[in-house]
Motif scaffolding. Structure first.
Motif, short mmCIF file in Angstrom:
data_model
loop_
_atom_site.label_atom_id
_atom_site.label_comp_id
_atom_site.label_asym_id
_atom_site.label_seq_id
_atom_site.Cartn_x
_atom_site.Cartn_y
_atom_site.Cartn_z
N LYS A 158 4.26 20.93 2.51
CA LYS A 158 5.10 20.27 1.50
C LYS A 158 5.07 21.03 0.19
O LYS A 158 4.06 21.65 -0.15
CB LYS A 158 4.57 18.85 1.22
N GLU A 200 -0.53 18.49 4.68
CA GLU A 200 -0.97 17.14 5.03
C GLU A 200 -0.92 16.99 6.54
O GLU A 200 -0.15 17.69 7.20
CB GLU A 200 0.00 16.08 4.46
N ARG A 201 -1.70 16.08 7.07
CA ARG A 201 -1.53 15.69 8.47
C ARG A 201 -0.12 15.13 8.62
O ARG A 201 0.35 14.37 7.76
CB ARG A 201 -2.56 14.61 8.82
N VAL A 203 2.44 12.65 10.02
CA VAL A 203 2.45 11.31 10.61
C VAL A 203 3.75 11.17 11.40
O VAL A 203 4.84 11.26 10.83
CB VAL A 203 2.36 10.22 9.52
N GLU A 287 4.62 9.02 -2.39
CA GLU A 287 4.92 9.43 -3.76
C GLU A 287 5.25 8.20 -4.59
O GLU A 287 5.41 7.11 -4.05
CB GLU A 287 6.05 10.45 -3.85
C1 MV4 Z 1 5.64 12.85 5.43
C2 MV4 Z 1 6.10 12.50 6.72
C3 MV4 Z 1 5.19 12.50 7.73
N1 MV4 Z 1 3.91 12.85 7.50
N2 MV4 Z 1 4.35 13.18 5.24
C4 MV4 Z 1 9.89 13.02 3.32
C5 MV4 Z 1 10.22 13.34 1.89
C6 MV4 Z 1 9.00 13.08 1.11
N3 MV4 Z 1 9.25 11.91 0.32
C7 MV4 Z 1 7.91 12.89 2.10
N4 MV4 Z 1 8.51 12.78 3.39
C8 MV4 Z 1 7.76 12.65 4.51
N5 MV4 Z 1 6.44 12.91 4.36
C9 MV4 Z 1 3.53 13.18 6.26
N6 MV4 Z 1 2.25 13.54 6.06
C10 MV4 Z 1 7.44 12.19 6.87
C11 MV4 Z 1 8.28 12.27 5.77
C12 MV4 Z 1 9.66 11.93 6.00
C13 MV4 Z 1 10.22 10.79 5.44
C14 MV4 Z 1 9.52 9.94 4.62
C15 MV4 Z 1 10.10 8.82 4.08
C16 MV4 Z 1 11.42 8.53 4.37
C17 MV4 Z 1 12.14 9.35 5.16
C18 MV4 Z 1 11.56 10.48 5.71
C19 MV4 Z 1 12.31 11.31 6.54
C20 MV4 Z 1 11.75 12.43 7.08
C21 MV4 Z 1 10.42 12.74 6.80
#
Ligand code: MV4
Length: 500
Positions: A158, A200-201, A203, A287
């Motif tokens: 990230k 990060e791991r 998920v 976040e």
């Molecule tokens: C993640 C994740 C899975 N695992 N972090 C997407 C944008 C940013 N806000 C963080 N995001 C994600 N972080 C880990 N460790 C999956 C996402 C993610 C996601 C998160 C919230 C809403 C929609 C999403 C769509 C794709 C990936």
């Protein structure tokens, strides 16, 4: 006391803020780019000032111009809405330095949460669960590989400097690290001017659940429960709801308590959202959004609290005046984002003039719109046209009500997301509340069926039958069947063109 506010935004959110200001007796000052000269937010505000040409970089993003206009107009405060300048620490600071009130948290809070590794460090220190992984950026691909080994695959690379999915790469095995590191770093550099990345791991198939928080200038922070936003596509939310169909009351309070700790750790003031990934009873801080969010109405409908009004009061220095225990959450609310995008054409933005508009109404229906008939929809701004929000005593009734409201909606002139959203309301997994952030990709059939066309044909046929029946009943002279069909089609589709 704030007596006047400059609304540094456009579209539905500018209207939402102007309405709240009016109810509080606050004078509203709108700003507009050249093509927005006659936009609804301009017509609705008490005053309006031009700020530049169409591109946002030359109008709605011109912080210096906005501050200058605020001073000239005698506005005491600036409300940034969402998007545009809402999460720019530099703008918040400049507003305060100009002697104006920024309606939002302090510049320091915005900056701390904007830096993702800094945010993770602060959250971990405050006892908020974070996704297992690093709290510092890696220096090169080799360091990324070592970190991945330690965290365990799959991992997610990230960007340190910003969220929204830019500069993100999933890596499932050691051989993929180098490529992913280079790609993520390059993308982060382009998007944020900062190529640092961390790990990060990963998920898999989580749900996206966020907690609305509110802080005042006296050290009080409360949470107002959660919103679930799992139905999204490429980081663009399509449907949001409150409460989440999955959280138990105990999980809600655990997540809420974590969110309050997160906000308190950065001296949070005003409306904010703490985002979590949720999976199998576990949740992790993702976040914090230091602004009013698009989907705030679903929280308003289940809590009965006007969040924009509360923003004005808190910005004026008033204490919150209530605690978590005072918040009564009732019923269920769902929001659908009506965007000018073609769901059957890869959600590509659609442009054109809105030649006809029928807005849903009736019990439990709220329309937060920023459009009107005759308006030109261009590619200059966000495709969000309006939000259709419903509330009902329970989720099943809310889903049915949303289906009914979407059936009442008619936007002619641009393609919209509405027919796709309507098909989701009938989809069994959605009805069951079985959601994850992969919902849209996991239901590809919904992206193929163009119900819009079929619905229009059905409406035309229904119109023809009604007209037939009406004529029978009133023994009106019959006209040629071809003409009957045509006028019925017109009746069903609305006035064809006013100027025709
Ligand atoms: C993640 C994740 C899975 N695992 N972090 C997407 C944008 C940013 N806000 C963080 N995001 C994600 N972080 C880990 N460790 C999956 C996402 C993610 C996601 C998160 C919230 C809403 C929609 C999403 C769509 C794709 C990936």
């Amino acid at each position: 006391m704030i007596r006047s506010v400059l609304v540094a935004n456009r579209g539905e959110i500018a209207l939402r803020i102007i309405r709240a200001a009016r109810e509080r007796g606050i004078r509203s000052v709108a700003v507009y780019s050249a093509p927005d000269r006659m936009a609804p937010h301009v017509l609705e505000a008490d005053e309006a000032y031009p700020i530049g040409p169409a591109p946002a970089s030359e109008s709605y993003l011109r912080g210096d111009v906005l501050i200058d206009v605020a001073k000239r107009a005698g506005a005491e405060a600036i409300h940034p809405g969402y998007g545009f300048l809402s999460e720019r620490a530099g703008f918040a600071r400049a507003v305060e330095e100009a002697g104006l009130c920024f309606i939002g948290p302090t510049a320091d809070t915005i900056a701390a949460m904007g830096d993702k590794t800094e945010a993770r460090r602060r959250m971990a220190a405050a006892g908020v669960p974070i996704v297992p992984g690093m709290t510092d950026a890696v220096v090169d691909a080799a360091a990324a590989r070592r970190a991945a080994q330690e965290i365990g695959y799959p991992v997610l690379l990230k960007a340190s400097a910003g969220g929204g999915g830019k500069g993100m790469r999933v890596v499932r095995e050691p051989s993929g690290v180098e490529r992913a590191y280079d790609a993520a770093s390059r993308e982060a550099l382009t998007a944020f001017g900062d190529g640092r990345v961390y790990l990060e791991r990963y998920v898999e198939r989580p749900r996206h659940i966020e907690i609305q928080v509110f802080g005042d200038a006296h050290g009080n922070v409360v949470h107002l429960g959660e919103r679930e936003c799992s139905v999204q596509r490429r980081h663009q939310k399509l449907i949001e709801e409150a409460p989440s169909p999955v959280l138990t009351p105990a999980e809600r309070e655990a997540m809420g308590t974590a969110a309050v700790r997160a906000a308190a750790a950065v001296d949070y003031r005003g409306a904010g959202t703490v985002e979590f990934l949720y999976r199998g009873g576990e949740f992790f801080f993702l976040e914090m959004n230091t602004r009013l969010q698009v989907e705030h109405p679903v929280t308003e409908l289940v809590t009965g609290i006007d969040l924009v009004d509360l923003q004005f009061r808190v910005a004026s220095g008033e204490p919150l005046g209530f605690a978590r225990a005072d918040v009564r959450m009732t019923g269920h609310a769902i929001e659908c984002r009506i965007t000018s995008e073609d769901p059957y054409g890869g959600f590509l933005p659609s442009t054109g003039r809105i030649s006809h508009l029928e807005i849903p109404a009736g019990p439990g229906v709220r329309w937060d719109g920023g459009i009107q008939r005759g308006q030109e929809i261009t590619l200059h701004y966000d495709p969000l046209l309006a939000k259709l929000i419903v509330s009902a005593p329970n989720r099943a009734t809310a889903v049915t009500r949303m289906a009914r409201a979407l059936d009442e909606l008619l936007v002619v002139g641009v393609e919209t997301s509405a027919s796709y959203l309507r098909s989701v309301m009938d989809e069994p997994d959605f009805r069951a509340g079985d959601l994850s952030i992969a919902y849209v990709e996991e239901h590809p059939d919904l992206l193929r069926a163009d119900l819009g066309e079929q619905e229009l044909v059905a409406a035309a046929l229904a119109g023809a039958l009604l007209e037939e029946e009406h004529r029978e009943r009133h023994r009106a002279p019959r006209i040629a069947s071809s003409q009957t069909g045509m006028s019925a089609w017109r009746a069903a589709a609305g006035p064809w063109r006013e100027d025709e």
